[in-house]
Design a protein around this motif. Structure first.
Motif, PDB file in Angstrom:
ATOM      1  N   LEU A 355      50.348  55.404  42.771  1.00 28.62           N
ATOM      2  CA  LEU A 355      51.192  56.117  43.730  1.00 28.62           C
ATOM      3  C   LEU A 355      52.574  55.494  43.884  1.00 28.62           C
ATOM      4  CD1 LEU A 355      48.558  56.825  46.548  1.00 28.62           C
ATOM      5  CD2 LEU A 355      49.306  58.336  44.688  1.00 28.62           C
ATOM      6  N   SER A 356      52.761  54.285  43.388  1.00 28.93           N
ATOM      7  CA  SER A 356      54.066  53.644  43.536  1.00 28.93           C
ATOM      8  C   SER A 356      55.058  54.064  42.468  1.00 28.93           C
ATOM      9  CB  SER A 356      53.904  52.113  43.498  1.00 28.93           C
ATOM     10  OG  SER A 356      53.570  51.671  42.191  1.00 28.93           O
ATOM     11  N   LEU A 357      54.577  54.834  41.463  1.00 32.08           N
ATOM     12  CA  LEU A 357      55.449  55.305  40.388  1.00 32.08           C
ATOM     13  C   LEU A 357      55.487  56.833  40.390  1.00 32.08           C
ATOM     14  CD1 LEU A 357      54.410  52.948  37.447  1.00 32.08           C
ATOM     15  CD2 LEU A 357      56.626  52.977  38.603  1.00 32.08           C
ATOM     16  N   ASP A 358      56.663  57.383  40.312  1.00 30.93           N
ATOM     17  CA  ASP A 358      56.805  58.843  40.262  1.00 30.93           C
ATOM     18  C   ASP A 358      56.577  59.347  38.837  1.00 30.93           C
ATOM     19  OD1 ASP A 358      57.495  58.883  42.961  1.00 30.93           O
ATOM     20  OD2 ASP A 358      59.644  58.584  42.521  1.00 30.93           O
ATOM     21  N   GLY A 359      56.295  60.641  38.749  1.00 28.16           N
ATOM     22  CA  GLY A 359      56.238  61.312  37.457  1.00 28.16           C
ATOM     23  C   GLY A 359      55.037  60.959  36.605  1.00 28.16           C
ATOM     24  N   ASN A 360      53.928  60.569  37.220  1.00 24.37           N
ATOM     25  CA  ASN A 360      52.707  60.225  36.471  1.00 24.37           C
ATOM     26  C   ASN A 360      52.952  59.157  35.405  1.00 24.37           C
ATOM     27  OD1 ASN A 360      51.233  62.010  37.969  1.00 24.37           O
ATOM     28  ND2 ASN A 360      51.000  63.549  36.361  1.00 24.37           N
ATOM     29  N   LEU A 361      53.801  58.203  35.725  1.00 25.45           N
ATOM     30  CA  LEU A 361      54.120  57.146  34.758  1.00 25.45           C
ATOM     31  C   LEU A 361      53.264  55.892  34.944  1.00 25.45           C
ATOM     32  CD1 LEU A 361      58.016  57.382  34.609  1.00 25.45           C
ATOM     33  CD2 LEU A 361      56.361  58.127  32.886  1.00 25.45           C
ATOM     34  N   GLY A 362      52.306  55.925  35.882  1.00 29.40           N
ATOM     35  CA  GLY A 362      51.473  54.755  36.097  1.00 29.40           C
ATOM     36  C   GLY A 362      50.036  55.094  36.389  1.00 29.40           C
ATOM     37  N   LEU A 363      49.130  54.209  35.965  1.00 29.19           N
ATOM     38  CA  LEU A 363      47.705  54.357  36.236  1.00 29.19           C
ATOM     39  C   LEU A 363      47.130  53.019  36.665  1.00 29.19           C
ATOM     40  CD1 LEU A 363      46.227  56.406  33.238  1.00 29.19           C
ATOM     41  CD2 LEU A 363      46.307  57.156  35.622  1.00 29.19           C
ATOM     42  N   ASP A 364      46.080  53.090  37.502  1.00 25.26           N
ATOM     43  CA  ASP A 364      45.258  51.924  37.806  1.00 25.26           C
ATOM     44  C   ASP A 364      43.866  52.161  37.238  1.00 25.26           C
ATOM     45  OD1 ASP A 364      46.857  50.081  39.545  1.00 25.26           O
ATOM     46  OD2 ASP A 364      47.039  51.898  40.753  1.00 25.26           O
ATOM     47  N   ILE A 365      43.301  51.139  36.611  1.00 21.77           N
ATOM     48  CA  ILE A 365      41.928  51.216  36.121  1.00 21.77           C
ATOM     49  C   ILE A 365      41.225  49.903  36.450  1.00 21.77           C
ATOM     50  CG2 ILE A 365      42.413  52.868  34.265  1.00 21.77           C
ATOM     51  CD1 ILE A 365      42.431  50.547  32.287  1.00 21.77           C
ATOM     52  N   PHE A 366      39.889  49.956  36.501  1.00 21.01           N
ATOM     53  CA  PHE A 366      39.073  48.766  36.741  1.00 21.01           C
ATOM     54  C   PHE A 366      38.099  48.626  35.583  1.00 21.01           C
ATOM     55  CE2 PHE A 366      35.643  46.336  38.873  1.00 21.01           C
ATOM     56  CZ  PHE A 366      36.400  45.274  39.340  1.00 21.01           C
ATOM     57  N   VAL A 367      38.067  47.446  34.980  1.00 18.45           N
ATOM     58  CA  VAL A 367      37.334  47.232  33.729  1.00 18.45           C
ATOM     59  C   VAL A 367      36.349  46.086  33.897  1.00 18.45           C
ATOM     60  CG1 VAL A 367      37.575  46.876  31.246  1.00 18.45           C
ATOM     61  CG2 VAL A 367      39.458  47.910  32.537  1.00 18.45           C
ATOM     62  N   CYS A 368      35.150  46.237  33.340  1.00 17.89           N
ATOM     63  CA  CYS A 368      34.169  45.154  33.305  1.00 17.89           C
ATOM     64  C   CYS A 368      33.621  45.008  31.893  1.00 17.89           C
ATOM     65  CB  CYS A 368      33.007  45.428  34.259  1.00 17.89           C
ATOM     66  SG  CYS A 368      33.418  45.322  36.009  1.00 17.89           S
ATOM     67  N   GLY A 369      33.456  43.765  31.454  1.00 13.80           N
ATOM     68  CA  GLY A 369      32.905  43.510  30.132  1.00 13.80           C
ATOM     69  C   GLY A 369      32.200  42.171  30.087  1.00 13.80           C
ATOM     70  N   ASP A 370      31.177  42.088  29.263  1.00 13.75           N
ATOM     71  CA  ASP A 370      30.447  40.832  29.086  1.00 13.75           C
ATOM     72  C   ASP A 370      31.250  39.929  28.174  1.00 13.75           C
ATOM     73  OD1 ASP A 370      28.706  38.783  28.165  1.00 13.75           O
ATOM     74  OD2 ASP A 370      26.969  40.007  28.701  1.00 13.75           O
ATOM     75  N   GLN A 371      31.772  38.833  28.730  1.00 14.77           N
ATOM     76  CA  GLN A 371      32.696  38.009  27.967  1.00 14.77           C
ATOM     77  C   GLN A 371      31.985  37.147  26.926  1.00 14.77           C
ATOM     78  OE1 GLN A 371      31.452  36.886  30.701  1.00 14.77           O
ATOM     79  NE2 GLN A 371      31.149  34.731  30.268  1.00 14.77           N
ATOM     80  N   ILE A 372      30.665  36.964  27.031  1.00 15.95           N
ATOM     81  CA  ILE A 372      29.938  36.270  25.979  1.00 15.95           C
ATOM     82  C   ILE A 372      29.622  37.233  24.842  1.00 15.95           C
ATOM     83  CG2 ILE A 372      27.827  34.997  25.404  1.00 15.95           C
ATOM     84  CD1 ILE A 372      27.730  33.988  28.231  1.00 15.95           C
ATOM     85  N   ARG A 373      29.342  38.471  25.200  1.00 12.17           N
ATOM     86  CA  ARG A 373      28.979  39.478  24.205  1.00 12.17           C
ATOM     87  C   ARG A 373      30.263  40.047  23.554  1.00 12.17           C
ATOM     88  NH1 ARG A 373      23.678  40.835  22.207  1.00 12.17           N
ATOM     89  NH2 ARG A 373      23.848  42.886  21.253  1.00 12.17           N
ATOM     90  N   LYS A 374      30.838  41.095  24.127  1.00 14.17           N
ATOM     91  CA  LYS A 374      32.020  41.688  23.508  1.00 14.17           C
ATOM     92  C   LYS A 374      33.213  40.745  23.556  1.00 14.17           C
ATOM     93  CE  LYS A 374      34.841  44.499  21.550  1.00 14.17           C
ATOM     94  NZ  LYS A 374      34.839  44.510  20.064  1.00 14.17           N
ATOM     95  N   GLY A 375      33.292  39.913  24.585  1.00 12.19           N
ATOM     96  CA  GLY A 375      34.416  38.997  24.698  1.00 12.19           C
ATOM     97  C   GLY A 375      34.351  37.811  23.762  1.00 12.19           C
ATOM     98  N   ALA A 376      33.278  37.692  22.986  1.00 12.38           N
ATOM     99  CA  ALA A 376      33.157  36.539  22.082  1.00 12.38           C
ATOM    100  C   ALA A 376      32.317  36.899  20.857  1.00 12.38           C
ATOM    101  CB  ALA A 376      32.559  35.345  22.825  1.00 12.38           C
ATOM    102  N   ALA A 377      30.987  36.811  20.985  1.00 12.26           N
ATOM    103  CA  ALA A 377      30.115  36.906  19.813  1.00 12.26           C
ATOM    104  C   ALA A 377      30.164  38.265  19.126  1.00 12.26           C
ATOM    105  CB  ALA A 377      28.682  36.576  20.222  1.00 12.26           C
ATOM    106  N   LEU A 378      30.030  39.335  19.886  1.00  7.86           N
ATOM    107  CA  LEU A 378      30.028  40.667  19.276  1.00  7.86           C
ATOM    108  C   LEU A 378      31.336  40.945  18.558  1.00  7.86           C
ATOM    109  CD1 LEU A 378      28.925  43.514  18.763  1.00  7.86           C
ATOM    110  CD2 LEU A 378      29.744  44.158  21.050  1.00  7.86           C
ATOM    111  N   ASN A 379      32.443  40.638  19.202  1.00  3.52           N
ATOM    112  CA  ASN A 379      33.740  40.900  18.571  1.00  3.52           C
ATOM    113  C   ASN A 379      33.861  40.146  17.249  1.00  3.52           C
ATOM    114  OD1 ASN A 379      36.485  42.264  19.366  1.00  3.52           O
ATOM    115  ND2 ASN A 379      37.041  40.304  18.444  1.00  3.52           N
TER     116      ASN A 379
END
Length: 388
Positions: A355-379
């Protein structure tokens, strides 16, 4: 060593596996055969597979390497399990065979096609180049080589082209280094990149909420111990961190640099620019330790070059590889660390217009990931799969 023949699922008895090369494996690994009838086929598929070494196998990520190799039926010909002198001689059961952990030495890489490293930066700096000289392709999970210009820094779903020149076949025995990004960077960019491709991110603000497992098994154990102590009215034991972790949160324990950012925050800045091949993208980060056992969460604010509405963003993320959308506003159901613990996919939700940016130029998202799995070994193993 002979590789296993059947398709199995690896189970690690201890949730507090040691995080470093120098700390021993708490308990041996065990397996359960999924499909004994597939044994002959699995053996045939592996005859032409690469020889693999796991460096730091007694650590938390090293054990996760084994779990992911098994879960994904990675077609190795044989496997060598390496660790420090202190851990050498330990026995690990993996895919229906018992292996002896060998001491890491230069000659450990003779005949090895792919080496998966997760033993800390100092070990990587010492033995990574040694392995390359002996013809091994090294996939390194430390920060040792990430910002070296000629070393690809790769998230397979994001920038596989960075390593397109490195292959096992036809390489004439040449070794190479490929770096795994920091866990926070991987989790963030898995969600941000599909949107970046559509509308180009010009500025990204990231706040992370990082689990104890990111600091290793000892930190996880201390969180459990402190929780018991605090509930019992005792003074908490603070060996890993210098302050109470249970029922508390604090700035990430990485060293603070002269610019006021800590090293973890600067990894997000520098690695994003390298992975996106965009030195102009503006990135700022605040990294926080929270009393969660496993899996990181991140609040990500994105500013785009051209408009991006939240419905379009949701559609893009729903079609993105390695991403699952959890975004139910009616029931206030969004990603949590528990949703992604021991899971491959990164979860994203709270998709909403800034809402702080006009013209649909901004988004907020919330992300969760397993940092041992995708954040390390899986990747890292996905990188290895790209080499085949």
């Amino acid at each position: 060593m002979q590789a296993a023949a059947s398709a199995h699922r690896l189970h690690l008895f201890s949730p507090f596996a040691s995080p470093s090369l120098s700390q021993p494996l708490a308990k041996p690994c065990a397996i359960r055969v999924r499909n004994p009838a597939a044994a002959t086929v699995r053996m045939a598929l592996r005859e032409d597979g690469p020889s693999v070494a796991v460096v730091g196998v007694t650590g938390a990520v090293g054990q996760e390497f084994l779990r992911v190799l098994s879960d994904r039926d990675f077609p190795y010909r044989d496997i060598r399990l390496l660790a420090s002198r202190r851990s050498a001689g330990k026995r690990i059961t993996f895919e229906d065979r018992e292996y002896t952990v060998e001491e890491l030495r230069p000659e450990s890489f003779d005949g090895i096609d792919i080496a998966l490293f997760s033993a800390g930066g100092s070990i990587s700096k010492e033995f990574g180049p040694v392995a390359v000289e002996r013809g091994t392709i090294v996939v390194d999970n430390s920060s040792a080589f990430r910002m070296v210009p000629e070393v690809p820094l790769v998230i397979p779903e994001v920038n596989p082209e960075a390593m397109s020149h490195i292959k096992l076949k036809g390489r004439s025995g040449k070794g190479a280094l490929i770096a795994n990004p920091n866990c926070s960077t991987i989790i963030c960019l898995m969600a941000a990149t599909p949107l970046h491709r559509h509308a180009k991110v010009v500025r990204m603000v990231v706040s992370t909420y990082q689990a104890a497992s990111g600091a290793g098994a000892a930190a996880m154990e201390e969180l459990v111990q402190q929780t018991r102590e605090v509930l019992d009215g005792k003074e908490p034991t603070c060996n890993i961190f210098k302050k109470q972790y249970a029922f508390n949160l604090f700035s990430h324990n990485a060293a603070v640099l002269p610019n006021g950012y800590n090293e973890e925050e600067m990894k997000l800045v520098k690695e994003t620019r390298k992975i996106w091949n965009d030195t102009n993208v503006k990135v700022t980060a605040t990294c926080i330790r929270v009393p969660v056992m496993r899996a990181h969460a991140e609040s990500v604010n994105l500013q785009f070059e051209k408009p991006m509405d939240e419905d379009t963003a949701r559609q893009i993320l729903e079609g993105a590889a390695g991403v699952v959308v959890i975004d139910d506003r009616d029931s206030n159901h969004f990603p949590t660390p528990l949703d992604v613990s021991s899971k491959d996919d990164v979860a994203v939700g709270r998709i909403r217009q800034d809402l702080s940016l006009d013209g649909n130029l901004g988004l907020d998202i919330f992300v969760c990931g397993d940092q041992i799995r995708k954040g390390a070994a899986l990747n890292a193993i996905q990188i290895a799969e790209k080499l085949l």
